[in-house]
Motif scaffolding. Structure first.
Motif, mmCIF file in Angstrom:
data_model
loop_
_atom_site.group_PDB
_atom_site.id
_atom_site.type_symbol
_atom_site.label_atom_id
_atom_site.label_comp_id
_atom_site.label_asym_id
_atom_site.label_seq_id
_atom_site.Cartn_x
_atom_site.Cartn_y
_atom_site.Cartn_z
ATOM 1 N N ASP A 68 27.493 -53.419 8.624
ATOM 2 C CA ASP A 68 26.136 -53.727 9.049
ATOM 3 C C ASP A 68 25.179 -52.952 8.158
ATOM 4 O O ASP A 68 24.980 -51.758 8.372
ATOM 5 N N PRO A 69 24.607 -53.613 7.150
ATOM 6 C CA PRO A 69 23.684 -52.893 6.277
ATOM 7 C C PRO A 69 22.433 -52.502 7.051
ATOM 8 O O PRO A 69 21.643 -53.348 7.443
ATOM 9 N N SER A 70 22.320 -51.252 7.301
ATOM 10 C CA SER A 70 21.216 -50.744 8.107
ATOM 11 C C SER A 70 19.904 -50.823 7.334
ATOM 12 O O SER A 70 19.869 -50.543 6.141
ATOM 13 N N PRO A 71 18.826 -51.173 8.023
ATOM 14 C CA PRO A 71 17.535 -51.161 7.341
ATOM 15 C C PRO A 71 17.024 -49.740 7.114
ATOM 16 O O PRO A 71 16.051 -49.535 6.434
ATOM 17 N N ASP A 74 19.305 -43.717 6.597
ATOM 18 C CA ASP A 74 19.995 -42.542 7.130
ATOM 19 C C ASP A 74 21.312 -42.893 7.816
ATOM 20 O O ASP A 74 21.694 -42.284 8.786
ATOM 21 N N ASP A 75 22.038 -43.879 7.276
ATOM 22 C CA ASP A 75 23.316 -44.271 7.855
ATOM 23 C C ASP A 75 24.337 -43.163 7.576
ATOM 24 O O ASP A 75 24.714 -42.931 6.433
ATOM 25 N N PRO A 76 24.807 -42.457 8.608
ATOM 26 C CA PRO A 76 25.721 -41.345 8.382
ATOM 27 C C PRO A 76 27.110 -41.787 7.934
ATOM 28 O O PRO A 76 27.889 -40.977 7.458
ATOM 29 N N TYR A 77 27.431 -43.064 8.078
ATOM 30 C CA TYR A 77 28.766 -43.551 7.729
ATOM 31 C C TYR A 77 28.819 -44.236 6.367
ATOM 32 O O TYR A 77 29.879 -44.695 5.953
ATOM 33 N N TYR A 78 27.677 -44.339 5.693
ATOM 34 C CA TYR A 78 27.653 -44.945 4.367
ATOM 35 C C TYR A 78 28.142 -43.926 3.362
ATOM 36 O O TYR A 78 27.759 -42.777 3.441
ATOM 37 N N PRO A 79 28.987 -44.220 2.437
ATOM 38 C CA PRO A 79 29.531 -45.511 2.030
ATOM 39 C C PRO A 79 30.892 -45.836 2.663
ATOM 40 O O PRO A 79 31.490 -46.846 2.341
ATOM 41 N N ASP A 80 31.374 -44.979 3.579
ATOM 42 C CA ASP A 80 32.706 -45.195 4.151
ATOM 43 C C ASP A 80 32.816 -46.533 4.873
ATOM 44 O O ASP A 80 33.834 -47.227 4.752
ATOM 45 N N ASP A 81 31.777 -46.918 5.633
ATOM 46 C CA ASP A 81 31.840 -48.181 6.365
ATOM 47 C C ASP A 81 31.824 -49.379 5.417
ATOM 48 O O ASP A 81 32.515 -50.366 5.631
ATOM 49 N N LEU A 82 31.078 -49.277 4.333
ATOM 50 C CA LEU A 82 31.053 -50.345 3.336
ATOM 51 C C LEU A 82 32.404 -50.472 2.642
ATOM 52 O O LEU A 82 32.931 -51.571 2.462
#
Length: 100
Positions: A68-71, A74-82
């Motif tokens: 889910d590309p957050s708008p 401050d996505d704390p899981y990026y880049p692991d979720d990608l």
């Protein structure tokens, strides 16, 4: 105090858990990627200049894999979720799109 079932779950939690099972239903067993997504993912693996439609189909496949590309920035899981979604899409591509 809330009532609980024999499972020890409070009644509202048990109702939500069962509602999730009903709404979610059986796990999806069909192909995850559409023919257009397979075609565009194969094209992206070449070094040809990508089109906007190819990028859109790649993003659609990543979303199906849970990304889910957050708008927000401050996505704390990026880049692991990608990266996890990319691995799943790669697996789907290998098992569903490539001729056997």
């Amino acid at each position: 105090m809330t009532k609980s079932l024999k499972t020890g779950l409070p009644l509202p939690a048990a109702v939500l858990l069962l509602a999730g099972c009903i709404v979610g239903g059986m796990p999806y067993t069909g192909p995850h990627l559409s023919p257009a997504e397979c075609r565009d993912l194969a094209a992206l693996k070449t070094n040809a200049p990508p089109t906007m439609a190819q990028h859109q189909n790649e993003l659609a496949a990543l979303r199906k894999a849970g990304y889910d590309p957050s708008p927000w920035n401050d996505d704390p899981y990026y880049p692991d979720d990608l990266q996890a979604a990319q691995r799943l899409v790669d697996y789907w591509f290998q098992t569903e799109c490539l001729p056997h």
